[in-house]
Motif scaffolding. Structure first.
Motif, short mmCIF file in Angstrom:
data_model
loop_
_atom_site.label_atom_id
_atom_site.label_comp_id
_atom_site.label_asym_id
_atom_site.label_seq_id
_atom_site.Cartn_x
_atom_site.Cartn_y
_atom_site.Cartn_z
N GLN A 59 0.79 -1.34 0.07
CA GLN A 59 0.04 -0.03 0.04
C GLN A 59 0.84 1.54 0.13
O GLN A 59 0.48 2.25 -0.49
N ARG A 60 1.97 1.24 0.85
CA ARG A 60 2.89 2.40 0.85
C ARG A 60 3.60 2.75 -0.68
O ARG A 60 3.72 3.58 -1.14
N LEU A 61 3.86 1.63 -1.31
CA LEU A 61 4.43 1.76 -2.66
C LEU A 61 3.34 2.13 -3.85
O LEU A 61 3.77 2.95 -4.43
N ILE A 62 2.11 1.60 -3.72
CA ILE A 62 1.17 2.11 -4.32
C ILE A 62 0.79 3.69 -4.30
O ILE A 62 0.74 4.42 -5.21
N ALA A 63 1.12 4.21 -2.97
CA ALA A 63 0.80 5.44 -2.58
C ALA A 63 1.97 6.23 -3.37
O ALA A 63 1.86 7.70 -3.66
N GLN A 64 3.12 5.69 -3.33
CA GLN A 64 4.18 6.47 -4.21
C GLN A 64 4.29 6.27 -5.68
O GLN A 64 5.33 6.77 -6.33
N GLY A 65 3.10 5.72 -6.25
CA GLY A 65 3.07 5.60 -7.58
C GLY A 65 3.23 4.28 -8.27
O GLY A 65 3.51 3.90 -9.45
N GLY A 66 3.69 3.18 -7.34
CA GLY A 66 3.70 1.88 -7.83
C GLY A 66 2.47 1.36 -8.58
O GLY A 66 1.30 1.70 -8.12
N VAL A 67 2.37 0.69 -9.46
CA VAL A 67 1.12 -0.08 -10.14
C VAL A 67 1.30 -1.59 -10.14
O VAL A 67 2.46 -2.02 -10.24
N ARG A 68 0.24 -2.18 -10.38
CA ARG A 68 0.18 -3.55 -10.54
C ARG A 68 0.90 -4.29 -9.61
O ARG A 68 1.88 -5.21 -10.02
N LEU A 69 0.97 -4.15 -8.16
CA LEU A 69 1.87 -4.72 -7.29
C LEU A 69 0.89 -5.92 -6.44
O LEU A 69 -0.36 -5.45 -6.40
N THR A 70 1.37 -6.98 -6.17
CA THR A 70 0.93 -8.00 -5.29
C THR A 70 1.83 -8.47 -4.48
O THR A 70 2.83 -8.37 -4.35
N THR A 71 1.17 -9.10 -3.23
CA THR A 71 1.78 -9.59 -2.27
C THR A 71 1.74 -11.30 -2.58
O THR A 71 0.87 -11.79 -3.02
N TYR A 72 2.77 -12.09 -2.20
CA TYR A 72 2.98 -13.39 -2.37
C TYR A 72 3.76 -14.09 -1.44
O TYR A 72 4.74 -13.55 -0.82
N ARG A 73 3.70 -15.48 -1.22
CA ARG A 73 4.37 -16.19 -0.22
C ARG A 73 5.63 -16.62 -0.99
O ARG A 73 5.24 -17.26 -1.98
N CYS A 74 6.46 -16.64 -0.42
CA CYS A 74 8.00 -16.88 -1.22
C CYS A 74 8.01 -18.57 -1.03
O CYS A 74 7.45 -19.14 -0.23
N VAL A 106 6.57 -8.48 -1.83
CA VAL A 106 5.70 -7.68 -2.77
C VAL A 106 6.33 -7.60 -4.17
O VAL A 106 7.62 -7.26 -4.17
N GLY A 107 5.51 -7.95 -5.08
CA GLY A 107 6.01 -8.13 -6.55
C GLY A 107 5.03 -7.59 -7.60
O GLY A 107 3.93 -7.11 -7.07
N HIS A 108 5.49 -7.40 -8.63
CA HIS A 108 4.72 -6.95 -9.97
C HIS A 108 3.71 -8.12 -10.66
O HIS A 108 4.28 -9.11 -10.54
N LEU A 109 2.73 -7.60 -10.59
CA LEU A 109 1.89 -8.73 -11.41
C LEU A 109 2.13 -8.89 -12.92
O LEU A 109 2.93 -7.81 -13.51
N PRO A 110 1.99 -9.92 -13.69
CA PRO A 110 2.55 -10.05 -14.92
C PRO A 110 1.79 -9.33 -15.48
O PRO A 110 0.63 -8.81 -15.56
N LYS A 111 2.52 -8.86 -16.84
CA LYS A 111 1.84 -7.92 -17.82
C LYS A 111 0.81 -8.82 -18.60
O LYS A 111 0.82 -9.76 -18.57
N PRO A 112 -0.34 -7.90 -18.75
CA PRO A 112 -1.65 -8.81 -19.49
C PRO A 112 -1.27 -9.13 -21.13
O PRO A 112 -0.37 -8.43 -21.60
#
Length: 59
Positions: free
Chosen positions: A26-41, A51-57
């Motif tokens: 959420q902090r990264l999104i507030a700073q302009g991050g887009v298409r981010l997700t959380t995931y278990r390593c 936190v990582g980027h979602l794959p491009k559509p």
């Protein structure tokens, strides 16, 4: 294809809980991050949350 074998968690911030990772996302999104997700390593040495980027559509 995304090749991640061997890279493991190098350069990624590890979070102990999903909530901590979500707060960071959420902090990264507030700073302009887009298409981010959380995931278990999947790395057995880590098993944290990242936190990582979602794959491009596909076009």
């Amino acid at each position: 294809m995304i090749r991640t074998r061997g890279r493991a968690c190098t350069g990624k911030r590890r979070h102990d809980t999903e909530d901590q990772a979500e707060d960071h996302r959420q902090r990264l999104i507030a700073q302009g991050g887009v298409r981010l997700t959380t995931y278990r390593c999947r790395n057995r040495a880590c098993l944290g949350w990242h936190v990582g980027h979602l794959p491009k559509p596909r076009t």
